[in-house]
Design an enzyme around this catalytic site. Sequence first.
Site, short mmCIF file in Angstrom:
data_model
loop_
_atom_site.label_atom_id
_atom_site.label_comp_id
_atom_site.label_asym_id
_atom_site.label_seq_id
_atom_site.Cartn_x
_atom_site.Cartn_y
_atom_site.Cartn_z
N HIS A 1 -45.62 58.91 -20.74
CA HIS A 1 -45.26 58.18 -21.95
C HIS A 1 -46.33 56.83 -21.27
O HIS A 1 -45.83 56.87 -19.82
CB HIS A 1 -43.99 57.86 -22.60
N ASN B 1 -46.65 66.55 -23.43
CA ASN B 1 -47.46 65.83 -22.54
C ASN B 1 -47.46 65.83 -21.39
O ASN B 1 -48.43 64.14 -21.22
CB ASN B 1 -48.60 65.20 -23.57
P1 IDP Z 1 -48.92 58.91 -27.08
O1 IDP Z 1 -47.53 59.04 -26.72
O2 IDP Z 1 -50.18 58.90 -26.83
O3 IDP Z 1 -47.94 57.02 -27.38
P2 IDP Z 1 -47.82 59.15 -29.72
O4 IDP Z 1 -48.72 58.95 -31.32
O5 IDP Z 1 -46.50 57.28 -29.86
O6 IDP Z 1 -48.38 58.56 -28.79
O7 IDP Z 1 -46.50 60.03 -29.90
C1 IDP Z 1 -45.26 60.15 -29.25
C2 IDP Z 1 -44.87 61.07 -29.10
O8 IDP Z 1 -44.71 62.42 -29.70
C3 IDP Z 1 -46.21 61.94 -28.18
O9 IDP Z 1 -46.77 61.35 -26.87
C4 IDP Z 1 -45.96 62.98 -27.88
O10 IDP Z 1 -44.86 63.66 -27.22
C5 IDP Z 1 -45.18 63.88 -29.39
N1 IDP Z 1 -45.96 63.71 -30.34
C6 IDP Z 1 -47.16 62.53 -31.12
N2 IDP Z 1 -47.81 63.88 -32.13
C7 IDP Z 1 -47.50 65.06 -32.30
C8 IDP Z 1 -47.86 66.71 -32.80
O11 IDP Z 1 -47.73 66.17 -33.42
N3 IDP Z 1 -46.55 67.20 -32.60
C9 IDP Z 1 -45.84 67.42 -31.97
N4 IDP Z 1 -45.85 66.37 -30.62
C10 IDP Z 1 -46.39 65.61 -30.93
MG MG Z 2 -46.69 55.49 -28.57
#
Ligand code: IDP
Ligand code: MG
Length: 626
Positions: free
Chosen positions: A568, A565
């Site tokens: 960060h 995505n």
């Molecule tokens: P954020 O980056 O928007 O803060 P977080 O929930 O902290 O999101 O998750 C960290 C990273 O882990 C996300 O940016 C994404 O790359 C990965 N991630 C989060 N949820 C999922 C999932 O359900 N499947 C695969 N990767 C995920």
């Molecule tokens: Mg996060």
Amino acid sequence: MTAKKKEVTLQVSVINQEQWEEVLATKGLTVVDVYQHWCGPCRAVLSLLRKIKNELGDDLLHFATAEADSIDALEKYRGKCEPTFLFYGGGELVAVLRGANAPLLQRMIVEELSKEKLVLEEGGERKVVVDNGLMDEEKISQEDVTHLHSEDGENIIVPASKSYTVAIIKPDAVAHGKASEIIMKIQDAGFEILAQDEWTLTEVQAREFYQHKDTEACFEDLVQFMSSGPSHILVLSQLEDSANVVQAWLDFIGPTNTDEAKREKPASLRAQYGTQTLFNALHGSEDSDRASRELAFFFPNFSTPSGTEQDVEEEHAERTLALIRPDVARENREEILAQINKSGFQVCLQRETVLTEEQVRHFYLHHVDEDHFPALLQSMTRGPLLALVLTREHAVQHWKDMLGPADVRRAKEENPECLRAQFAVGDHPVNQLHGSESTMEASREISFFFPVQQTLAAIKPDATQEHKEMILEEIRDRRFSIRRLEEKLLSRETVEAFYKKHTDRPFFNQLVEFMCSGPCLMMVLEKENAIEEWRAMMGPTDPDQAKIASPNSLRARLASDILHNSVHGSSSQHHSEEEIKLIFGDPSEHTEADSSDENTTEGPKDASSDNHQQHLEGKHHQEEVD
Ligand code: IDP
Ligand code: MG
């Protein structure tokens, strides 16, 4: 050049043609310090190179030193006393840097390395340069000189908030091989080098540059001297408080007369490097007007944003804090925002937040003893309120006029058009909108709701190569200050620590693999309300959701799926501090050479905004410690 030797030596030392060809045949990017037998390789950059090597740990990055005198291919570099770094990829020259400008060297290494990898991995085209900056100086026509400058590329832009000055390391100091030493001292003293070039002035140019001195007795000598060999032209600003870099630089170089300098200011550069008043080693612009003429003289590409329409507007703009209390924030938000826009305000910051009782008391410090305070308190804590920073000319007064009298009954009687009358809630005595009383109050209130924060932002491996320039541009457009910027290949260990709160999630291993799969561009961004602002720019974690909820966000536009995505951002004050420390270490341990971008400074941290922030986020703060 055995494999073993390569491991232990930071720079491969090249002293004959055969070794030179071997270096050129090495796969990857090779950065060669070309030196003269009599002055040796540039020692000033060794620690920087070591640091880069350790951090990037990249097998495709090589460093070498080469003696110009013993290698035919380097013939045109003979007799130059300033450090020259040649960047080779696939045996071809891809970039050249003159002078030991550590931040620039670091940036160029990172950039050229990623370009070379692109060539190797995806078969892209390698952009080869021809270094014609070293032709016999006399043969360079005026046109070529300008051409060289514009080829150096970018239009460098001085932030509007910064003042700058033009410094010259004159031919005497350059000829004595002192340029890089002086440049190091300049940087150590807290000056920031915005642009740098080596240039031998022609007689005509020297005359033009010093034309304001053409009646002085020394004029002819000065012209001869200034055109006698290469100078270094620098554009300087200051890392800290750049209020008056022109004077700071004049103070740093010391009096024109070198005897006086030695007597009165022995620590000044002219006292150290000047030999007599004509040969006084350094120049500085006399005042800011001269600085701007000199800038235009040497760097016609160099632009300062002052004078643009936007800046003129911003210069006159004032800021005020507007609050839309929960009752109407829910019901009438769009209508109110429309009226705000129609009245020539810009909403430059915005956040929705639920205040605790304690926060309301803190915000309304002067009202807590008043009769109406309990009612106010209740209406402020009933749900999410909307805080806005509004800007326009005379914003404080204009917004107060729009609001109308504080007393709702009076507002309705005297000025039914005003916002407090329009958006009164039933018979409720408390008005529904707030505005700062004065510009002083405005700045206190703005920093209460929008304290200056730092956040850790990262461009993840899926977006670093292709999109970093675009993302950086958007970051700058949104007026974030980029305090730190480094492209890094993160180790497994670092990523595991970075995402430690996700250790038990099913995607954790994939996440770690992904984050280690290529370089990330790691940044510390600073701005009022930076944490929320950057997260808003990123959009929701899942790009499918982002496309619906926030189609202009970076993730909506760039990300391929929830794992890959693209970006960060820290999710809270607490995480931001933790992440910045993990990636960039303790701020107190930072050294000068650590900074890698012209915007990279360790600004003074506003302690009071930290307090506000804690105050404002007190509850979150506790919950999020994991
Ligand atoms: P954020 O980056 O928007 O803060 P977080 O929930 O902290 O999101 O998750 C960290 C990273 O882990 C996300 O940016 C994404 O790359 C990965 N991630 C989060 N949820 C999922 C999932 O359900 N499947 C695969 N990767 C995920
Ligand atoms: Mg996060």
